[in-house]
Design an enzyme around this catalytic site. Structure first.
Site, PDB file in Angstrom:
ATOM      1  N   HIS A   1      -9.413  75.042 150.685  1.00 31.67           N
ATOM      2  CA  HIS A   1     -10.753  74.949 151.258  1.00 31.67           C
ATOM      3  C   HIS A   1     -10.791  73.901 152.360  1.00 31.67           C
ATOM      4  CE1 HIS A   1     -12.102  77.558 148.015  1.00 31.67           C
ATOM      5  NE2 HIS A   1     -11.232  76.885 147.287  1.00 31.67           N
TER       6      HIS A   1
ATOM      7  N   LYS B   1      12.355  44.860 144.226  1.00 39.26           N
ATOM      8  CA  LYS B   1      13.820  44.810 144.252  1.00 39.26           C
ATOM      9  C   LYS B   1      14.275  43.522 144.945  1.00 39.26           C
ATOM     10  CE  LYS B   1      17.785  47.099 146.262  1.00 39.26           C
ATOM     11  NZ  LYS B   1      18.279  48.179 147.088  1.00 39.26           N
TER      12      LYS B   1
ATOM     13  N   GLU C   1      11.123  58.186 154.698  1.00 42.46           N
ATOM     14  CA  GLU C   1      11.839  56.917 154.840  1.00 42.46           C
ATOM     15  C   GLU C   1      13.354  57.169 154.867  1.00 42.46           C
ATOM     16  OE1 GLU C   1      11.408  53.599 151.912  1.00 42.46           O
ATOM     17  OE2 GLU C   1      10.490  52.533 153.572  1.00 42.46           O
TER      18      GLU C   1
ATOM     19  N   GLU D   1       3.437  41.689 150.421  1.00 40.04           N
ATOM     20  CA  GLU D   1       2.299  42.212 149.664  1.00 40.04           C
ATOM     21  C   GLU D   1       2.432  41.890 148.176  1.00 40.04           C
ATOM     22  OE1 GLU D   1       4.088  43.845 151.892  1.00 40.04           O
ATOM     23  OE2 GLU D   1       2.943  45.391 152.956  1.00 40.04           O
TER      24      GLU D   1
ATOM     25  N   LYS E   1       7.293  44.404 160.073  1.00 41.05           N
ATOM     26  CA  LYS E   1       7.173  43.246 159.175  1.00 41.05           C
ATOM     27  C   LYS E   1       7.336  41.947 159.963  1.00 41.05           C
ATOM     28  CE  LYS E   1       9.222  45.185 154.962  1.00 41.05           C
ATOM     29  NZ  LYS E   1      10.327  45.086 154.024  1.00 41.05           N
TER      30      LYS E   1
ATOM     31  N   GLY F   1      15.145  51.506 147.056  1.00 32.49           N
ATOM     32  CA  GLY F   1      13.770  51.381 146.553  1.00 32.49           C
ATOM     33  C   GLY F   1      13.130  52.729 146.229  1.00 32.49           C
ATOM     34  N   ARG F   2      13.269  53.673 147.141  1.00 31.79           N
ATOM     35  CA  ARG F   2      12.596  54.970 146.954  1.00 31.79           C
ATOM     36  C   ARG F   2      13.328  55.865 145.954  1.00 31.79           C
ATOM     37  NH1 ARG F   2      14.419  53.963 151.887  1.00 31.79           N
ATOM     38  NH2 ARG F   2      16.059  55.225 152.831  1.00 31.79           N
TER      39      ARG F   2
HETATM   40  O1  LIG Z   1      10.936  46.454 145.937  1.00 40.18           O
HETATM   41  P1  LIG Z   1      10.740  45.678 147.170  1.00 40.18           P
HETATM   42  O2  LIG Z   1      11.956  44.900 147.556  1.00 40.18           O
HETATM   43  O3  LIG Z   1       9.526  44.785 147.055  1.00 40.18           O
HETATM   44  O4  LIG Z   1      10.491  46.670 148.346  1.00 40.18           O
HETATM   45  C1  LIG Z   1       9.360  47.487 148.402  1.00 40.18           C
HETATM   46  C2  LIG Z   1       9.443  48.478 149.554  1.00 40.18           C
HETATM   47  O5  LIG Z   1       9.340  47.796 150.787  1.00 40.18           O
HETATM   48  C3  LIG Z   1      10.174  48.055 151.872  1.00 40.18           C
HETATM   49  O6  LIG Z   1       9.507  47.709 153.039  1.00 40.18           O
HETATM   50  C4  LIG Z   1      10.781  49.417 151.975  1.00 40.18           C
HETATM   51  O7  LIG Z   1      10.287  50.129 153.071  1.00 40.18           O
HETATM   52  C5  LIG Z   1      10.645  50.263 150.710  1.00 40.18           C
HETATM   53  O8  LIG Z   1      11.727  51.151 150.656  1.00 40.18           O
HETATM   54  C6  LIG Z   1      10.639  49.388 149.492  1.00 40.18           C
HETATM   55  O9  LIG Z   1      10.584  50.185 148.342  1.00 40.18           O
END
Ligand SMILES: O=P(O)(O)OC[C@H]1O[C@H](O)[C@H](O)[C@@H](O)[C@@H]1O
Length: 545
Positions: free
Chosen positions: A382, A204, A351, A210, A510, A265-266
């Site tokens: 189990h 987004k 989150e 990453e 971060k 994002g979520r």
């Molecule tokens: O889609 P992006 O901007 O790469 O974000 C990816 C993810 O990273 C962040 O750290 C948030 O904690 C997430 O809510 C998000 O979905």
């Protein structure tokens, strides 16, 4: 101190919950309990009778919801009000599954046409890749998709794709890379052919370490296989709200799928972030997924709270978090295809509701979001179910199971179902000491040993669970199921007066991570941090113990 804990209803719930009898007794008192405490919506059936509630408990919980102005808050979200107050954003993932004929305004603009255009762009792309018309740099059709993204840009696409495997079409494979650990990328690339591989970079923000690192490394790998810079456009597409940055990165503007600030994002699998899902299951099935979620939106907005599935589930969770001291909630998917759901709901809920100040910045004086975890039934029986049955922690459980299997084979599904229902029964009724004694009576053990074993075999019961059923796992029922949990999370946040749509807690890590990265690469040893962090960085620089 917040006004929530001072309210008459809150105090009444505190007194009431401590006086409620064991669930065994509640079932004995009311033969209609199951009929009265079950609800159907959007192809889903919820049995919530195995909870520590009676009519009075439910009445108090619904009063709490009304006092929290839940209906107004639901309307505000669906209307596009800036309910994410710390980021000044509307929260409109529900618009992504709206009907093309609806009008939904965000910041003065009707966003439905843009959403429909993006869906049309996705459909064209999916058709082109699935049909083999989209050619790689040597003229071959695409066989493998590598989806690069993390958090909400990873979990939704991965888990929904996995869940809908029976609907895969077009012969494509999809591989998901999230972690910056190179092993994740390298292990996937080992078996892939650059000529037939398409990378989808999903971010987004287009700013996530990453995802940027994995995409750059994927591009290096692609070029190292003999492709040229001009070939990149045929093999790399992006989904992002930061089109400028994606173009700067080298993506072809035609191959960038937009998303918007008003999608968290979520909550983004319904947007073009769902492109890997659409590539695997086809656009019609993807639209069924959206439609199932839309049906749940309609149920959520139009049903009185007493019969409203997300509201009921949310208020039960509030009951355990705030009136029974529960700190965790377990999701138990009795369906192999749904094995990823606990991880998905974990991000969604933790989150969203892992917060400790209210919208206006007041410290909360009550528990908010519980730890969400879980796994696949019957495997968990189990392993960790022991703690659910006899541990000291109270962990409410959601059992989720389709009535029909996609793989009907012998007695497998009967056994799966009997285990699922048997677990909810065991959690609810437990086994008294006397029952355990009676079971041991005919054994050849000494009386003292019998008494000891009976003590260990006794189970308190009164452990709450919901059972969620559907006829069959389909794109539509899955859409409804995920939307159910989204709204459950929203309702909890509304009661707790928190912002369920920001995530400031992930930022400090971060920030410090970037600082550590600089120190790892610095010419001199780390010396400015705390002794532990300095020593760990220096140990890493040395590369051995
Ligand atoms: O889609 P992006 O901007 O790469 O974000 C990816 C993810 O990273 C962040 O750290 C948030 O904690 C997430 O809510 C998000 O979905």
């Amino acid at each position: 101190m917040t006004t929530l804990t001072q309210s008459t209803t809150w105090k009444a719930l505190q007194t009431h919950t401590s006086q409620l009898p064991h669930m065994r007794e509640l079932f004995a008192q009311n033969p209609q309990r199951f009929e009265q405490m079950s609800v159907t919506a959007c192809g889903l059936f919820l049995d919530y009778s195995k909870n520590r509630v009676n009519d009075e408990t439910l009445k108090l919980l619904f009063s709490l919801a009304k006092e929290a102005k839940l209906s107004e808050k639901i309307t505000a979200m669906f209307n596009g009000d800036m309910i994410n107050n710390t980021e000044q954003r509307a929260v409109l993932h529900t618009a992504l599954r709206s009907k093309a004929t609806q009008t939904i305004i965000a910041e003065g603009v009707n966003i439905v046409p843009e959403i429909q255009q993006t869906l049309a762009k996705m459909a064209k792309f999916v058709d082109s890749v699935q049909s083999g018309n989209w050619k790689g740099y040597t003229g071959k059709a695409i066989t493998d998709i590598v989806s690069i993204g993390i958090g909400g840009s990873f979990l939704g696409p991965k888990i929904v794709s996995q869940a809908l495997k029976p609907y895969w079409q077009g012969g494509l494979n999809c591989h998901f890379v999230a972690n910056v650990d190179a092993t994740s990328l390298c292990e996937k690339l080992k078996n892939l052919n650059a000529e037939t591989t398409l990378f989808i970079m999903s971010s987004k923000s287009f700013n996530t370490q990453e995802t940027l690192t994995n995409t750059l490394s994927a591009k290096d790998w692609f070029l190292a296989q003999g492709a040229s810079q001009q070939d990149v456009a045929k093999h790399f597409v992006a989904v992002t709200s930061n089109v400028a940055k994606a173009t700067e990165f080298g993506m072809d503007a035609n191959n960038i799928f937009p998303m918007w600030d008003w999608v968290g994002g979520r909550y983004s699998l319904w947007s073009a972030i769902g492109l890997p899902i659409a590539l695997l299951i086809g656009m019609d099935n993807f639209k069924d997924l959206l439609d199932g979620a839309h049906q749940m939106d309609e149920h959520f907005t139009n049903t009185p709270i007493e019969q409203n599935m997300p509201v009921i589930m949310a208020m039960l969770s509030v009951l355990y978090s705030n009136f029974h001291g529960s700190q965790a909630h377990v999701i138990l998917a009795y369906d192999h295809y749904l094995r990823g759901l606990p991880a998905y709901f974990q991000q969604l809920d933790m989150e969203s509701n892992g917060k400790s100040v209210t919208l206006d910045g007041t410290d909360v004086d009550y528990s908010t979001g519980p730890v969400i975890w879980g796994g696949e039934g019957t495997n968990g029986q189990h392993a960790y179910h022991q703690l659910l049955h006899q541990g000291t922690a109270l962990i409410p459980a959601d059992f989720i199971m389709p009535l029909q299997s996609h793989n009907p084979l012998g007695k497998h599904h009967d056994q799966l179902a009997s285990n699922c229902f048997g677990q909810t029964q065991a959690l609810m009724q437990g086994r008294t000491y006397d029952e355990a004694l009676a079971e041991l009576n005919n054994s050849s053990l000494e009386p003292a040993q019998i008494a000891l074993i009976a003590k260990h075999k006794a189970m308190p019961g009164n452990k709450p669970s919901n059972t969620l059923l559907m006829d069959k796992l389909t794109p539509s029922t899955l859409g409804a199921l995920i939307a159910l949990y989204e709204h459950r999370t929203f309702v909890q946040g509304a009661i707790w007066q928190i912002n369920s749509f920001d995530q400031w807690g992930v930022e400090l890590g971060k920030q410090l991570g970037n600082d550590v990265l600089d120190r790892i690469g610095a010419p001199e040893e780390a010396s400015q941090l705390d002794s532990s962090s300095n020593a760990l960085i220096n140990l890493y620089r040395k590369g051995q113990l």
